[in-house]
Design a protein around this motif. Structure first.
Motif, short mmCIF file in Angstrom:
data_model
loop_
_atom_site.label_atom_id
_atom_site.label_comp_id
_atom_site.label_asym_id
_atom_site.label_seq_id
_atom_site.Cartn_x
_atom_site.Cartn_y
_atom_site.Cartn_z
N CYS A 6 36.55 32.45 47.30
CA CYS A 6 37.06 32.45 45.93
C CYS A 6 35.92 31.96 45.02
N VAL A 7 35.64 32.71 43.96
CA VAL A 7 34.44 32.45 43.17
C VAL A 7 34.77 32.27 41.69
N CYS A 8 34.12 31.26 41.08
CA CYS A 8 34.19 31.06 39.62
C CYS A 8 32.85 30.51 39.14
N GLY A 9 32.76 30.15 37.90
CA GLY A 9 31.51 29.70 37.32
C GLY A 9 30.98 28.40 37.87
N CYS A 10 31.85 27.40 37.98
CA CYS A 10 31.42 26.08 38.44
C CYS A 10 31.85 25.75 39.87
N GLY A 11 32.68 26.58 40.45
CA GLY A 11 33.13 26.35 41.82
C GLY A 11 34.11 25.22 41.95
N THR A 39 30.67 28.53 43.65
CA THR A 39 30.17 28.98 42.34
C THR A 39 29.63 30.41 42.45
N ILE A 40 29.55 31.06 41.32
CA ILE A 40 28.99 32.41 41.26
C ILE A 40 27.55 32.43 41.77
N SER A 41 26.80 31.37 41.47
CA SER A 41 25.39 31.34 41.87
C SER A 41 25.20 31.14 43.38
N GLU A 42 26.20 30.60 44.07
CA GLU A 42 26.08 30.36 45.51
C GLU A 42 26.85 31.38 46.35
N ALA A 43 27.59 32.26 45.71
CA ALA A 43 28.49 33.17 46.44
C ALA A 43 27.76 34.05 47.44
N SER A 48 31.14 36.68 53.81
CA SER A 48 32.58 36.79 53.65
C SER A 48 33.02 38.25 53.75
N ASP A 49 34.28 38.43 54.14
CA ASP A 49 34.86 39.77 54.20
C ASP A 49 35.44 40.16 52.85
N ILE A 50 35.93 39.15 52.12
CA ILE A 50 36.59 39.37 50.84
C ILE A 50 36.14 38.29 49.86
N ILE A 51 35.92 38.70 48.62
CA ILE A 51 35.67 37.75 47.53
C ILE A 51 36.76 37.95 46.50
N LEU A 52 37.46 36.89 46.16
CA LEU A 52 38.47 36.91 45.11
C LEU A 52 37.88 36.26 43.87
N THR A 53 37.93 36.97 42.74
CA THR A 53 37.33 36.45 41.51
C THR A 53 37.88 37.19 40.30
N GLN A 54 37.44 36.79 39.12
CA GLN A 54 37.82 37.49 37.90
C GLN A 54 36.74 38.50 37.53
N LYS A 55 37.05 39.41 36.61
CA LYS A 55 36.17 40.54 36.30
C LYS A 55 34.76 40.11 35.89
N ALA A 56 34.63 39.12 35.03
CA ALA A 56 33.30 38.71 34.55
C ALA A 56 32.40 38.31 35.71
N LEU A 61 28.40 39.53 40.42
CA LEU A 61 28.23 39.69 41.86
C LEU A 61 27.81 41.11 42.23
N ASN A 62 28.37 42.08 41.53
CA ASN A 62 28.12 43.48 41.86
C ASN A 62 26.83 44.03 41.27
N ALA A 63 26.22 43.31 40.35
CA ALA A 63 25.03 43.82 39.65
C ALA A 63 23.92 44.23 40.61
N ASP A 64 23.62 43.42 41.60
CA ASP A 64 22.54 43.72 42.55
C ASP A 64 23.06 43.92 43.97
N ALA A 65 24.36 44.19 44.09
CA ALA A 65 24.97 44.30 45.42
C ALA A 65 24.87 45.71 45.98
N SER A 66 24.91 45.79 47.29
CA SER A 66 24.94 47.09 47.97
C SER A 66 26.35 47.66 47.83
N PRO A 67 26.52 48.95 48.05
CA PRO A 67 27.87 49.53 47.97
C PRO A 67 28.85 48.83 48.92
N GLU A 68 28.37 48.42 50.08
CA GLU A 68 29.22 47.73 51.05
C GLU A 68 29.65 46.36 50.52
N GLN A 69 28.74 45.65 49.87
CA GLN A 69 29.06 44.34 49.30
C GLN A 69 30.05 44.47 48.15
N ILE A 70 29.91 45.51 47.36
CA ILE A 70 30.81 45.72 46.22
C ILE A 70 32.24 45.94 46.70
#
Length: 104
Positions: A6-11, A39-43, A48-56, A61-70
């Protein structure tokens, strides 16, 4: 065992709230999972198999992620909405051919 992050800004705040709601859903569905929050910076340091987070944060997370990570990122509109978490987790499990509870 399924690993969920589970990911957010400050963790601390919203990621912990997501974790508590997700734990309740997992218990209801009788799904064993290792679940944590960070935190988003440590995610990306976590495997992990799943990341739960909000759109922002999903966008970051998806900016530099592989298709599999996305594919492992689940975007929540209401962070503690157990119905939304359950629906999206079950859909994810089905989509990835993982064990889905028979008593949905």
């Amino acid at each position: 065992m399924l690993k969920i992050l589970c990911v957010c800004g400050c963790g601390l705040g919203s990621s912990f709230a997501i974790e508590m709601s997700a734990k309740s859903v997992l218990k209801k569905l009788e799904i064993e999972a290792d679940i944590d929050h960070t935190t988003i910076s440590e995610a990306n340091a976590f495997k992990s198999d799943i990341i739960l987070t909000q759109k922002a944060f999903a966008d970051v997370l998806n900016a530099d992620a592989s298709p599999e990570q996305i594919k492992r990122v689940i975007i929540l509109n209401k962070l503690t909405d157990k119905t939304e978490i359950e629906e999206k987790l079950v859909a994810f499990l089905k989509e990835h051919n993982m064990k889905v509870p028979s008593h949905e």
